[in-house]
Structures are given as structure tokens and as C-alpha cells.
Design a protein around this motif. Structure first.
Motif, short mmCIF file in Angstrom:
data_model
loop_
_atom_site.label_atom_id
_atom_site.label_comp_id
_atom_site.label_asym_id
_atom_site.label_seq_id
_atom_site.Cartn_x
_atom_site.Cartn_y
_atom_site.Cartn_z
N ASN A 115 -7.88 -61.55 -20.98
CA ASN A 115 -8.28 -60.70 -19.85
C ASN A 115 -9.81 -60.74 -19.67
O ASN A 115 -10.31 -60.42 -18.61
CB ASN A 115 -7.90 -59.22 -19.99
N HIS A 116 -10.53 -61.12 -20.73
CA HIS A 116 -11.98 -61.26 -20.60
C HIS A 116 -12.33 -62.37 -19.60
O HIS A 116 -13.36 -62.31 -18.95
CB HIS A 116 -12.62 -61.60 -21.95
N ASN A 117 -11.47 -63.36 -19.48
CA ASN A 117 -11.72 -64.46 -18.54
C ASN A 117 -11.53 -64.04 -17.09
O ASN A 117 -11.88 -64.76 -16.17
CB ASN A 117 -10.82 -65.66 -18.85
N VAL A 122 -13.11 -55.09 -21.72
CA VAL A 122 -14.35 -54.81 -22.44
C VAL A 122 -14.00 -54.53 -23.88
O VAL A 122 -13.03 -53.83 -24.17
CB VAL A 122 -15.06 -53.54 -21.89
N ASP A 123 -14.78 -55.08 -24.80
CA ASP A 123 -14.66 -54.68 -26.20
C ASP A 123 -15.73 -53.63 -26.44
O ASP A 123 -16.92 -53.92 -26.38
CB ASP A 123 -14.86 -55.89 -27.13
N ILE A 124 -15.27 -52.41 -26.69
CA ILE A 124 -16.20 -51.29 -26.87
C ILE A 124 -16.74 -51.29 -28.30
O ILE A 124 -16.00 -51.45 -29.27
CB ILE A 124 -15.51 -49.95 -26.56
N SER A 150 -3.51 -53.07 -32.43
CA SER A 150 -4.32 -53.66 -33.48
C SER A 150 -5.73 -54.01 -33.03
O SER A 150 -6.56 -54.44 -33.82
CB SER A 150 -3.64 -54.89 -34.03
N GLU A 151 -6.01 -53.89 -31.72
CA GLU A 151 -7.37 -54.18 -31.23
C GLU A 151 -7.88 -52.96 -30.48
O GLU A 151 -8.02 -52.98 -29.25
CB GLU A 151 -7.34 -55.37 -30.27
N PRO A 152 -8.19 -51.88 -31.20
CA PRO A 152 -8.54 -50.62 -30.52
C PRO A 152 -9.81 -50.71 -29.68
O PRO A 152 -10.02 -49.90 -28.80
CB PRO A 152 -8.71 -49.63 -31.68
ZN LIG Z 1 -11.46 -58.08 -26.16
#
Ligand SMILES: [Zn+2]
Length: 175
Positions: A115-117, A122-124, A150-152
């Protein structure tokens, strides 16, 4: 477990090649990085609320943790994954081949499939403790959701063209 919410894509992202968004679709976000324009508004509205609630700082981990071009995703992926098998490692399939995550690295999507592409993730920075609790309470009303438990730190803009009322209010006050 949080339910996995489906992403509604903004109409102007349909048919766009991931990692190749035109500059017109992207907006700079604070304090660094780029997002799809609707995700940028929703992120800034969320960030403003975080600041009002004294959750600071509230920012991406790095500029690369917002929109990623295909080249950026490829470079990050190749730094973390190898083709040589590693027992028990998390894997990704890319161009029909299996890649193994090296020890000590966080998993990452294969180039073109993140989804970053699309500029809607956003990774906070340090999404844990009090900040994570606050995110769990507030992300949804600003149009953000999680892909996997698993990726909060990884949140995605899921509201598409239906701008949430909380974001509209922020935009009216700041747009
Ligand atoms: Zn991410």
C-alpha cells in the motif's frame, strides 16, 4: 484481533501502476514524506488530533515510510530478503520466486504489492504503548485502518473518496 478492513481506493488511483504515481496525485506530508492527496489530508487531520491529545511526536518512521516509488520498495526489499533459503524465515513471493527475510529485519511487501506504493500507507514512528492505544481509539474515525495485527505501526487509508467527517472538519479549519 482487529478485523482486516478492506481498502476502498480513491477513484484517481484505479488503474495507476503501484510505485509510479504522478506528482499531481501526491502531497508532501509533515514532517517528511509523501502521500496520496486524500491520505495526506487524513494523516494531517489525525496528526493534529494526536497533538491536541498530547500524543507527540506523531510522525512517519522515515520519509521512506510514506509513499514509496517502485525503486525505493525494490531497494528496501533487496536489503532485507535473500533468495538463499533460511530455515523458519518469513517469506515473500516476488516475480514468481520465493524470498527469505534475513534475521533482525522487519518484514516488507514485495515491490509493487505494498500500500506504500499507492501512497495510502504510513508507518508511524514507535506505534507502541500510549501512542498505540491512542491510535487504536482514533485511527478509524480519520479513515485509517490496520492490515495485520503483527504490524501495528503500518496504517492504511481505507476511506477512498468518502472523506470522513473528522477529516472534513480539519480541512475546513486548515485547508
Ligand atoms: Zn508499512
Amino acid at each position: 484481533m482487529l478485523p482486516v478492513q478492506r481498502i476502498t481506493l480513491p477513484a484517481d488511483l484505479r488503474g495507476v501502476t503501484p510505485g509510479e504515481l504522478t506528482p499531481q496525485l501526491l502531497r508532501a506530508v509533515k514532517p517528511y514524506g509523501w502521500l496520496h492527496h486524500l491520505a495526506a489530508d487524513a494523516y494531517h487531520a489525525l496528526r493534529a488530533q494526536a497533538f491536541m491529545d498530547d500524543v507527540k511526536p506523531f510522525k512517519p518512521t522515515s520519509a521512506g515510510d510514506t509513499y514509496r516509488s517502485l525503486a525505493m520498495q525494490r531497494a528496501g526489499f533487496l536489503a532485507r530478503y535473500q533468495k538463499q533459503p533460511i530455515a523458519g524465515a518469513s517469506t515473500r513471493t516476488w516475480n514468481g520466486e520465493v524470498w527469505y527475510l534475513q534475521k533482525g529485519y522487519a518484514p516488507m511487501a514485495a515491490p509493487g504489492s505494498s500500500n506504500h506504493n499507492l501512497g495510502i500507507a504510513v508507518d508511524i514512528w514507535t506505534a507502541s504503548g500510549k501512542r498505540l492505544e491512542w491510535m487504536l481509539e482514533n485511527c478509524k474515525r480519520f479513515g485509517w485502518s490496520w492490515e495485520i495485527q503483527s504490524e501495528p505501526w503500518h496504517i492504511r487509508y481505507v476511506a477512498g473518496d468518502e472523506v470522513p467527517p473528522a477529516v472534513k472538519r480539519w480541512k475546513e479549519a486548515n485547508g
